[in-house]
Write a protein that holds these residues in place. Structure first.
Motif, short mmCIF file in Angstrom:
data_model
loop_
_atom_site.label_atom_id
_atom_site.label_comp_id
_atom_site.label_asym_id
_atom_site.label_seq_id
_atom_site.Cartn_x
_atom_site.Cartn_y
_atom_site.Cartn_z
N GLY A 98 -9.68 -11.57 3.40
CA GLY A 98 -10.41 -10.32 3.44
C GLY A 98 -9.79 -9.28 4.35
O GLY A 98 -10.22 -8.14 4.38
N ALA A 99 -8.78 -9.68 5.11
CA ALA A 99 -8.09 -8.73 5.99
C ALA A 99 -7.16 -7.85 5.16
O ALA A 99 -6.76 -8.20 4.06
N ARG A 100 -6.81 -6.71 5.74
CA ARG A 100 -5.85 -5.81 5.11
C ARG A 100 -4.48 -6.04 5.71
O ARG A 100 -4.34 -6.24 6.91
N LEU A 104 2.96 -2.39 -3.56
CA LEU A 104 2.04 -3.51 -3.66
C LEU A 104 0.83 -3.07 -4.46
O LEU A 104 0.31 -1.96 -4.26
N TYR A 105 0.35 -3.95 -5.33
CA TYR A 105 -0.86 -3.65 -6.08
C TYR A 105 -2.06 -3.59 -5.14
O TYR A 105 -2.97 -2.78 -5.31
N SER A 106 -2.06 -4.42 -4.13
CA SER A 106 -3.19 -4.49 -3.21
C SER A 106 -2.68 -4.84 -1.82
O SER A 106 -1.71 -5.58 -1.68
N ILE A 107 -3.37 -4.35 -0.81
CA ILE A 107 -3.04 -4.74 0.56
C ILE A 107 -4.13 -5.63 1.14
O ILE A 107 -4.16 -5.91 2.33
N GLY A 150 0.80 0.06 1.16
CA GLY A 150 1.68 -0.90 0.53
C GLY A 150 2.86 -0.30 -0.19
O GLY A 150 3.22 -0.73 -1.29
N ASN A 151 3.49 0.70 0.43
CA ASN A 151 4.66 1.35 -0.14
C ASN A 151 5.84 1.07 0.77
O ASN A 151 5.78 1.37 1.96
N LEU A 152 6.89 0.51 0.22
CA LEU A 152 8.06 0.13 1.00
C LEU A 152 9.30 0.75 0.39
O LEU A 152 9.50 0.69 -0.83
N ILE A 153 10.13 1.35 1.23
CA ILE A 153 11.45 1.84 0.82
C ILE A 153 12.48 0.96 1.51
O ILE A 153 12.33 0.64 2.69
#
Length: 177
Positions: free
Chosen positions: A16-18, A8-11, A43-46
């Motif tokens: 405004g929540a993560r 993900l580029y951003s979480i 934001g890294n998923l396998i």
């Protein structure tokens, strides 16, 4: 089944929540992706999938993510084999492990264009290093990362869709594969 990595580029979500990683993992599972698991909280998923096309998985994930979490963000998908190749391509192997948090790679959806390469090269200051390997820019920030001209130049509008990960993260994802 083919193993993939999605970044993900951003979480950060619209309110405004993560994004928490467990709902992200459940989201992937709900899409029918097999064995989804997150790595770190960035934001890294396998996951495993019968689909073999990273671009098709990218499009599916981006649409579904926007519908589920209310924010459209760039998602970069690479096969597990491509990720291992990326991790092995670190051009800064001569630097000590203590520098791993200041070594980063912007994982690109498409390889950098010649124009984007020239733009990034123009932003390198005296203590920074930039090396492009297989279209992904690898950087060493000798002093600090945040706020440097090079770090500020990494936006998608200027150089294309991608997301930054430091060497520690790259290694942890590779090990989890």
């Amino acid at each position: 089944m083919t193993r993939f990595v999605a970044l993900l580029y951003s979480i950060s979500l619209n309110d405004g929540a993560r994004l928490k990683m467990e709902p992200f993992r459940q989201f992937a599972e709900g899409l029918g992706l097999a064995n989804p698991r997150t790595v770190l909280s960035t934001g890294n998923l396998i996951f495993d999938s019968a689909a073999r096309s990273a671009p098709k998985l990218t499009a599916m994930l981006e649409v579904a993510f926007a519908e589920r979490f209310g924010r459209r963000i760039d998602i970069i998908v690479r096969s597990g084999k491509d990720w291992q190749r990326l991790a092995a391509a670190n051009p800064f192997v001569d630097l000590p492990d203590s520098e791993a948090s200041r070594i980063g790679v912007r994982v690109m959806r498409e390889p950098l264009t010649a124009q984007a390469r020239a733009y990034l090269a123009s932003k390198v200051t005296g203590t920074e290093k930039l090396v492009v390997v297989d279209g992904d820019p690898w950087m060493h920030f000798a002093d600090k990362v945040a706020g440097t001209p090079l770090a500020n130049a990494l936006g998608s509008r200027r150089i294309g869709a991608g997301t930054m990960r430091n060497l520690n993260c790259v290694r942890k994802i590779a090990a989890a594969l």
